[in-house]
Motif scaffolding. Structure first.
Motif, short mmCIF file in Angstrom:
data_model
loop_
_atom_site.label_atom_id
_atom_site.label_comp_id
_atom_site.label_asym_id
_atom_site.label_seq_id
_atom_site.Cartn_x
_atom_site.Cartn_y
_atom_site.Cartn_z
N GLY A 192 10.64 14.99 16.60
CA GLY A 192 9.53 15.93 16.59
C GLY A 192 9.60 16.88 17.78
N VAL A 193 9.39 18.17 17.53
CA VAL A 193 9.46 19.15 18.62
C VAL A 193 8.26 20.09 18.62
CG1 VAL A 193 11.97 19.12 18.82
CG2 VAL A 193 10.90 20.70 17.22
N ASN A 194 7.44 20.07 17.60
CA ASN A 194 6.31 20.99 17.49
C ASN A 194 5.01 20.26 17.82
OD1 ASN A 194 7.87 23.22 16.50
ND2 ASN A 194 8.01 22.14 14.56
N PHE A 195 4.35 20.69 18.90
CA PHE A 195 3.10 20.08 19.33
C PHE A 195 2.12 21.17 19.72
CE2 PHE A 195 6.50 17.08 20.16
CZ PHE A 195 6.01 15.93 19.56
N LEU A 196 0.91 21.10 19.16
CA LEU A 196 -0.15 22.04 19.50
C LEU A 196 -1.40 21.26 19.90
CD1 LEU A 196 0.11 24.48 16.45
CD2 LEU A 196 0.81 24.97 18.79
N PRO A 197 -1.91 21.47 21.11
CA PRO A 197 -3.15 20.80 21.46
C PRO A 197 -4.32 21.44 20.73
CG PRO A 197 -2.38 22.20 23.27
CD PRO A 197 -1.34 22.26 22.18
N GLY A 198 -5.31 20.64 20.46
CA GLY A 198 -6.47 21.17 19.76
C GLY A 198 -7.64 20.22 19.80
N HIS A 199 -8.60 20.51 18.96
CA HIS A 199 -9.81 19.70 18.85
C HIS A 199 -10.07 19.49 17.35
CE1 HIS A 199 -14.07 18.61 18.96
NE2 HIS A 199 -13.80 18.16 20.17
N ALA A 200 -10.21 18.25 16.95
CA ALA A 200 -10.40 17.95 15.53
C ALA A 200 -11.81 17.46 15.25
CB ALA A 200 -9.41 16.89 15.07
N ASP A 201 -12.25 17.78 14.06
CA ASP A 201 -13.49 17.25 13.53
C ASP A 201 -13.25 17.04 12.05
OD1 ASP A 201 -16.03 16.38 13.09
OD2 ASP A 201 -17.01 18.29 13.52
N GLY A 202 -13.05 15.79 11.67
CA GLY A 202 -12.69 15.51 10.28
C GLY A 202 -11.27 15.93 10.01
N ALA A 203 -11.08 16.74 8.97
CA ALA A 203 -9.74 17.16 8.57
C ALA A 203 -9.37 18.55 9.08
CB ALA A 203 -9.61 17.12 7.06
N ILE A 204 -10.19 19.14 9.95
CA ILE A 204 -9.90 20.47 10.50
C ILE A 204 -9.56 20.35 11.98
CG2 ILE A 204 -10.81 22.80 10.92
CD1 ILE A 204 -10.64 22.21 7.98
N ALA A 205 -8.45 20.96 12.37
CA ALA A 205 -8.05 20.99 13.78
C ALA A 205 -8.10 22.42 14.28
CB ALA A 205 -6.64 20.42 13.93
N GLN A 206 -8.86 22.65 15.32
CA GLN A 206 -8.94 23.96 15.96
C GLN A 206 -7.92 24.00 17.08
OE1 GLN A 206 -10.75 26.63 15.18
NE2 GLN A 206 -12.04 25.70 13.64
N THR A 207 -7.04 25.02 17.07
CA THR A 207 -6.04 25.19 18.12
C THR A 207 -6.11 26.62 18.63
OG1 THR A 207 -4.23 26.02 16.73
CG2 THR A 207 -4.54 23.62 16.79
N ALA A 208 -5.31 26.92 19.65
CA ALA A 208 -5.24 28.28 20.17
C ALA A 208 -4.70 29.24 19.12
CB ALA A 208 -4.36 28.31 21.42
N LEU A 209 -4.02 28.72 18.10
CA LEU A 209 -3.45 29.55 17.03
C LEU A 209 -4.39 29.67 15.84
CD1 LEU A 209 0.20 28.18 17.08
CD2 LEU A 209 -0.67 30.28 18.13
N GLY A 210 -5.54 29.01 15.90
CA GLY A 210 -6.49 29.06 14.80
C GLY A 210 -6.78 27.67 14.26
#
Length: 156
Positions: free
Chosen positions: A48-66
């Motif tokens: 694995g090489v792709n990692f984006l930090p974010g915040h999840a609530d249920g099945a939706i993850a909010q990241t800097a990319l949307g």
């Protein structure tokens, strides 16, 4: 059997105990380790090489990319979103779970192509079969991250 070779472990074992620094990181089937890692170190060990930090609530993850729709169902909190390079797809138009970027690097690997795509705040790597669409360095592209292939890990 003890091995440091991921391919040997995947071929020989029906379950794998992944150790790191003398501690058990994850005990699972090869498929689970490959597609559903429990930590960033487990994901990296299996390519694995792709990692984006974010915040999840249920099945939706909010990241800097949307926002990204996933198949996960995590209670609200900090997460690390990961997706394998071979699971990312070219996309003709922007829609949900898509990101726009510019091809930074391209390597022909014989049976596949490996691309590095520069996004707004990060970089993402994808691989494509030789028979699929190709892109040139500097070309703008849109990538699709299928919800069923996005994995979320608790972060923090």
């Amino acid at each position: 059997v003890v091995t440091h070779d991921q391919q040997d472990a995947v071929v020989l074992a029906d379950h794998i105990a992944l150790m790191n620094a003398g501690k058990l990181q994850q005990f699972a089937t090869p498929n689970e380790l490959f597609n559903c890692p429990s930590s960033e170190s487990a994901a990296r060990f299996f390519g694995g090489v792709n990692f984006l930090p974010g915040h999840a609530d249920g099945a939706i993850a909010q990241t800097a990319l949307g926002a990204f729709h996933t198949q996960a169902n995590i209670t609200a909190g900090a997460v690390l979103l990961t997706i394998r390079p071979e699971q990312i797809q070219w996309c003709a138009a922007q829609s949900f779970n898509t990101v726009k970027g510019i091809v930074k690097d391209h390597q022909f690997m014989g049976t596949h192509h490996r691309y590095s795509v520069l996004l707004t705040e990060s970089e993402i790597v994808l691989t494509t079969h030789v028979a699929t669409q190709q892109a040139d360095i500097g070309e703008p592209v849109t990538l699709y991250l299928p919800p069923e292939n996005i994995w979320l890990m608790a972060s923090g």
